[in-house]
Design an enzyme around this catalytic site. Structure first.
Site, short mmCIF file in Angstrom:
data_model
loop_
_atom_site.label_atom_id
_atom_site.label_comp_id
_atom_site.label_asym_id
_atom_site.label_seq_id
_atom_site.Cartn_x
_atom_site.Cartn_y
_atom_site.Cartn_z
N GLU A 262 85.91 1.95 47.01
CA GLU A 262 87.12 1.46 46.34
C GLU A 262 88.08 2.63 46.31
O GLU A 262 87.81 3.65 45.67
CB GLU A 262 86.75 0.96 44.93
CG GLU A 262 87.89 0.25 44.23
CD GLU A 262 88.72 1.21 43.42
OE1 GLU A 262 89.81 1.59 43.93
OE2 GLU A 262 88.32 1.59 42.33
N CYS A 299 92.97 2.94 39.01
CA CYS A 299 93.14 2.48 40.38
C CYS A 299 93.97 1.19 40.43
O CYS A 299 94.48 0.82 41.48
CB CYS A 299 91.79 2.27 41.05
SG CYS A 299 90.58 1.45 40.01
#
Length: 503
Positions: A262, A299
């Site tokens: 990720e 994120c």
């Protein structure tokens, strides 16, 4: 006060290294930690492979009890975790307490998930011995664990995406031993959590090779871990550059393995015309709050706001600038992350056709909010404007028409999230955007902000590259267990040889 011993945990033993590195806390004392070695990797992975033989055969009830025990042991160390976690990262105490609850909640959610058994995806085709021209054998299929898994701790989530975070919880739930490469930004926090996992292993009488933690300080250790022939998958949360390097190593192995990275994104927000006109200033204030949450070190930080040029866009920009101006400087996770944020600010400020709306110095390890503005054609012409700046920085991009907004959407790289701010009158424009955005992101939002990632069965935290390296996977939610399973079909096996879950 908690004082770490600074050693690696390898198959139930605390192992000291030949050399030490010092932590870099935002406040409080620094501590020394063992630097990871290639021999530590070999020992941890070999122990994980040995443990796989027994751990992969444990019952779902046993593994669920283990996950619950880890959660209980983490909670039992709550004060020590909060104390050293705030020192190492600079995150507020309330944030660490909330993240600890998220971490234990993930473990308990997976315990319930595997108890239910639906994740096994069991399928049965009964034998048809009389079928012509060929009889059909008895066929049974279910998902089985893949083997030892490597997990890399994340800098921005010392608990929820690190030692016993989502990747570790999913792999352990699946029946896979885990070797964690700790992040050097919070080694003391990682040590305490590893102690909790070890205590849970003892409580449940499981092979200690099921879990190991190798501290940081040596990048070669990460490369050696993903290249080890006994590691069968990797979970990673971090930068695009670091993740891509590890991804390439996984792909170049004699036996390539999946790398579930990720890697972050700019998480664009599309403010459609009626919503912008009716409540643009309200959205701007909400955006400022989301953009600066945790110093922008999420994120899912919504770094890009896309809206039609005009008076409403001007009001939005003024409201966002005013709201961001009121946010004080915040401590960043590491000195290196703070320096990268300053470089990103400078790159944006120096870009052609970019207007600076808010920009102030961010000295040492702190971060002040920044806001910039450009138009769609300039954004489309300059790839650097689409790159993530990790921190509380926002970019407003104005479009001149609905067609230009669609062009911008088509040009987006893969994202973790895309957001639509819309009123009922914006439905036609939203319908035109939605098929494009479905191909760009793993999670689509309406009239909200993406910095809250719910830990639930339905959550998808992933997306097309470069948001993640596997668009079919998620690192949050119970679906994430699938990353560490593979289907096995059993044909005509006697009942005595079948796994208990298939009888």
């Amino acid at each position: 006060m908690f004082k770490p011993h600074g050693n690696h945990l390898i198959a139930g033993h605390w192992v000291a290294g030949d050399s030490r590195f010092a932590s870099d806390p935002s406040f409080g004392p620094a501590h020394d930690f063992s630097v990871g070695r290639l021999t530590d990797v070999s020992a941890a992975v070999a122990a994980a492979e040995r443990a796989f033989l027994s751990y992969s055969q444990t019952s779902r009830a046993t593994r669920a009890a283990f996950l619950d025990a880890i959660a209980e042991e983490i909670d039992a160390r709550a004060e020590a975790i909060t104390e050293i976690g705030t020192q190492e990262t600079g995150l507020p105490e309330a944030r660490l307490i909330g993240e600890r609850g998220r971490t234990t909640g993930q473990l308990r959610l997976f315990a319930e998930h595997i108890r239910a058994g639906d994740y096994l995806d069991r399928r049965f085709d009964a034998a048809l011995p009389e079928r012509a021209p060929q009889p059909r054998p008895d066929l049974r299929m279910m998902m089985r664990p893949i083997g030892p898994v490597a997990v890399f701790g994340a800098s921005n989530f010392p608990l929820a995406f690190s030692t016993a975070g989502g990747d570790t919880a999913a792999a352990l739930a699946a029946g896979c031993p885990v070797v964690v490469k700790g992040h050097s930004a919070h080694p003391g926090t990682g040590e305490i959590v590893a102690e909790a996992v070890l205590a849970a292993l003892h409580r449940c009488d499981l092979d200690p090779g099921v879990f190991s933690l190798i501290q940081g300080g040596n990048r070669a250790v990460g490369a050696a871990l993903v290249q080890h022939s006994l590691i069968k998958a990797v979970g990673f949360t971090g930068s695009l550059a670091g993740g891509r390097a590890l991804f390439d190593l996984c792909a170049a192995r004699p036996e390539p393995i999946p790398f579930f990275g990720e890697l972050g994104s700019v998480n664009p927000m599309f403010l459609l015309d009626h919503a912008l006109a009716s409540r643009g200033e309200e959205i701007a204030k909400g955006w400022a709050a989301s953009l600066t949450l945790g110093a922008g070190q999420f994120c899912t930080n919504p770094g890009l706001a896309i809206l039609r040029a005009g008076p409403e866009a001007e009001r939005f920009a003024k409201a966002a600038t005013a709201a961001l101006s009121e946010v004080p400087a915040q401590v960043m996770l590491t000195s290196g992350i703070a320096q990268a944020y300053r470089s990103g600010q400078q790159r944006m400020a120096e870009a052609a056709e970019v207007e600076t709306l808010l920009h102030s110095e961010s000295p040492e390890r702190s971060a002040n909010p920044a806001l910039f503005r450009t138009d769609a054609q300039s954004w489309l012409a300059n790839e650097e404007l689409a790159e993530e700046v990790f921190g509380p920085l926002g970019l407003i991009v104005t479009v001149e028409s609905e067609a230009e907004r669609l062009d911008l959407a088509r040009a987006l790289q893969g994202q973790l999230t895309c957001t639509l701010h819309l009123d009922d009158e914006d439905a036609a424009e939203a319908r035109a955007l939605l098929p494009i955005l479905e191909r760009k992101a793993g999670r689509l939002l309406a009239n909200g902000f993406p910095t809250g990632v719910e830990v639930a069965d339905t959550m998808v935290h992933g997306g097309p590259y470069p948001a993640s390296t596997n668009f079919g996977a998620t690192s949050v939610g119970t679906l994430s267990i699938r990353r560490f399973l593979r289907p096995v079909c059993y044909q005509n096996l006697p009942a005595a040889l079948l796994p208990a879950d298939l009888i």
